[in-house]
Write a protein that holds these residues in place. Structure first.
Motif, PDB file in Angstrom:
ATOM      1  N   SER A  61     149.282  50.082 -26.194  1.00  0.00           N
ATOM      2  CA  SER A  61     150.220  49.436 -27.112  1.00  0.00           C
ATOM      3  C   SER A  61     150.447  47.976 -26.732  1.00  0.00           C
ATOM      4  N   THR A  62     150.796  47.179 -27.729  1.00  0.00           N
ATOM      5  CA  THR A  62     151.234  45.812 -27.503  1.00  0.00           C
ATOM      6  C   THR A  62     152.495  45.582 -28.326  1.00  0.00           C
ATOM      7  N   THR A  63     153.493  44.997 -27.695  1.00  0.00           N
ATOM      8  CA  THR A  63     154.744  44.661 -28.359  1.00  0.00           C
ATOM      9  C   THR A  63     154.999  43.180 -28.143  1.00  0.00           C
ATOM     10  N   VAL A  64     155.280  42.441 -29.205  1.00  0.00           N
ATOM     11  CA  VAL A  64     155.591  41.014 -29.121  1.00  0.00           C
ATOM     12  C   VAL A  64     157.062  40.848 -29.482  1.00  0.00           C
ATOM     13  N   LEU A  65     157.816  40.220 -28.573  1.00  0.00           N
ATOM     14  CA  LEU A  65     159.250  40.027 -28.760  1.00  0.00           C
ATOM     15  C   LEU A  65     159.581  38.541 -28.741  1.00  0.00           C
TER      16      LEU A  65
END
Length: 111
Positions: A61-65
Protein backbone atom coordinates in the motif's frame (compact mmCIF):
# COMPACT_ATOMS: atom_id res chain seq x y z
CA UNK A 1 -19.98 10.59 -9.55
CA UNK A 2 -19.07 12.98 -6.75
CA UNK A 3 -16.55 11.74 -4.22
CA UNK A 4 -17.35 13.03 -0.73
CA UNK A 5 -14.73 11.32 1.43
CA UNK A 6 -11.54 9.26 1.28
CA UNK A 7 -10.20 6.46 3.47
CA UNK A 8 -6.72 5.36 2.51
CA UNK A 9 -5.92 1.80 3.52
CA UNK A 10 -2.72 0.01 4.46
CA UNK A 11 -2.69 -3.78 4.65
CA UNK A 12 -0.51 -5.28 7.37
CA UNK A 13 0.63 -8.66 8.65
CA UNK A 14 0.65 -7.80 12.38
CA UNK A 15 -2.13 -5.46 13.49
CA UNK A 16 -0.73 -4.83 16.99
CA UNK A 17 2.69 -3.85 15.63
CA UNK A 18 1.09 -1.67 12.94
CA UNK A 19 -1.16 0.00 15.51
CA UNK A 20 1.87 1.04 17.54
CA UNK A 21 3.63 2.44 14.43
CA UNK A 22 0.60 4.36 13.12
CA UNK A 23 -0.24 5.61 16.63
CA UNK A 24 3.28 7.05 16.75
CA UNK A 25 2.85 8.56 13.27
CA UNK A 26 -0.46 10.22 14.13
CA UNK A 27 0.38 10.97 17.76
CA UNK A 28 -2.67 9.17 19.12
CA UNK A 29 -4.53 5.89 19.35
CA UNK A 30 -6.97 4.85 16.60
CA UNK A 31 -10.30 6.64 16.52
CA UNK A 32 -12.31 3.51 15.84
CA UNK A 33 -12.27 -0.25 15.45
CA UNK A 34 -15.23 -0.80 13.12
CA UNK A 35 -14.70 -4.55 12.82
CA UNK A 36 -12.27 -7.30 13.74
CA UNK A 37 -8.93 -6.75 11.98
CA UNK A 38 -9.55 -3.09 11.12
CA UNK A 39 -8.51 0.13 12.88
CA UNK A 40 -9.07 3.69 11.69
CA UNK A 41 -7.70 7.17 12.25
CA UNK A 42 -10.09 9.97 11.31
CA UNK A 43 -7.80 12.77 10.14
CA UNK A 44 -10.43 15.26 8.98
CA UNK A 45 -14.21 15.17 8.71
CA UNK A 46 -13.86 13.62 5.25
CA UNK A 47 -10.55 11.75 5.24
CA UNK A 48 -8.86 9.03 7.20
CA UNK A 49 -6.54 6.05 7.22
CA UNK A 50 -7.57 2.46 7.74
CA UNK A 51 -5.10 -0.23 8.78
CA UNK A 52 -6.35 -3.66 7.80
CA UNK A 53 -4.98 -7.05 8.87
CA UNK A 54 -4.46 -8.94 5.61
CA UNK A 55 -1.14 -10.85 5.73
CA UNK A 56 -1.36 -12.03 2.11
CA UNK A 57 -1.51 -8.44 0.81
CA UNK A 58 0.61 -6.78 3.51
CA UNK A 59 3.19 -4.23 2.43
CA UNK A 60 1.68 -3.29 -0.92
CA UNK A 61 0.00 0.00 0.00
CA UNK A 62 0.91 3.65 -0.44
CA UNK A 63 -0.76 6.50 1.42
CA UNK A 64 -0.06 10.17 0.63
CA UNK A 65 -0.92 12.67 3.36
CA UNK A 66 -0.82 16.45 2.94
CA UNK A 67 0.65 18.22 5.96
CA UNK A 68 0.86 21.90 6.80
CA UNK A 69 4.57 21.88 7.74
CA UNK A 70 6.83 19.15 6.36
CA UNK A 71 9.83 20.29 8.42
CA UNK A 72 7.86 20.19 11.68
CA UNK A 73 6.44 16.78 10.79
CA UNK A 74 9.95 15.47 10.10
CA UNK A 75 11.22 16.83 13.43
CA UNK A 76 8.28 15.30 15.30
CA UNK A 77 8.81 11.94 13.62
CA UNK A 78 12.52 11.98 14.44
CA UNK A 79 11.73 12.79 18.08
CA UNK A 80 9.23 9.89 18.14
CA UNK A 81 11.83 7.48 16.73
CA UNK A 82 10.29 7.06 13.26
CA UNK A 83 13.06 6.54 10.69
CA UNK A 84 13.18 8.72 7.56
CA UNK A 85 15.76 10.56 5.45
CA UNK A 86 14.18 13.97 6.00
CA UNK A 87 12.31 16.30 3.69
CA UNK A 88 13.28 16.07 0.04
CA UNK A 89 12.01 17.58 -3.22
CA UNK A 90 9.14 15.70 -4.81
CA UNK A 91 6.50 16.58 -7.37
CA UNK A 92 6.72 20.34 -6.97
CA UNK A 93 6.47 20.11 -3.18
CA UNK A 94 8.60 18.63 -0.44
CA UNK A 95 8.05 15.11 0.83
CA UNK A 96 9.00 12.85 3.70
CA UNK A 97 8.93 9.17 2.74
CA UNK A 98 8.22 6.62 5.47
CA UNK A 99 7.82 2.86 5.51
CA UNK A 100 5.68 1.09 8.09
CA UNK A 101 6.92 -2.24 9.54
CA UNK A 102 5.45 -4.18 6.59
CA UNK A 103 6.95 -1.85 3.99
CA UNK A 104 3.77 0.10 3.21
CA UNK A 105 4.83 3.53 2.01
CA UNK A 106 3.49 6.65 3.73
CA UNK A 107 4.40 9.93 2.06
CA UNK A 108 3.94 13.27 3.79
CA UNK A 109 3.70 16.09 1.29
CA UNK A 110 3.66 19.85 1.78
CA UNK A 111 5.77 23.00 1.75
Amino acid sequence: MTVTSVLAQATVSDLDRAERWYATLFGRAPDSRPMDGLIEWHLTADAGVQVWHDPERAGRSTTVLGVSDVDAAARDLTAAGVAHVGPEPGGGSRVVRLDDPDGNRVVLIGD
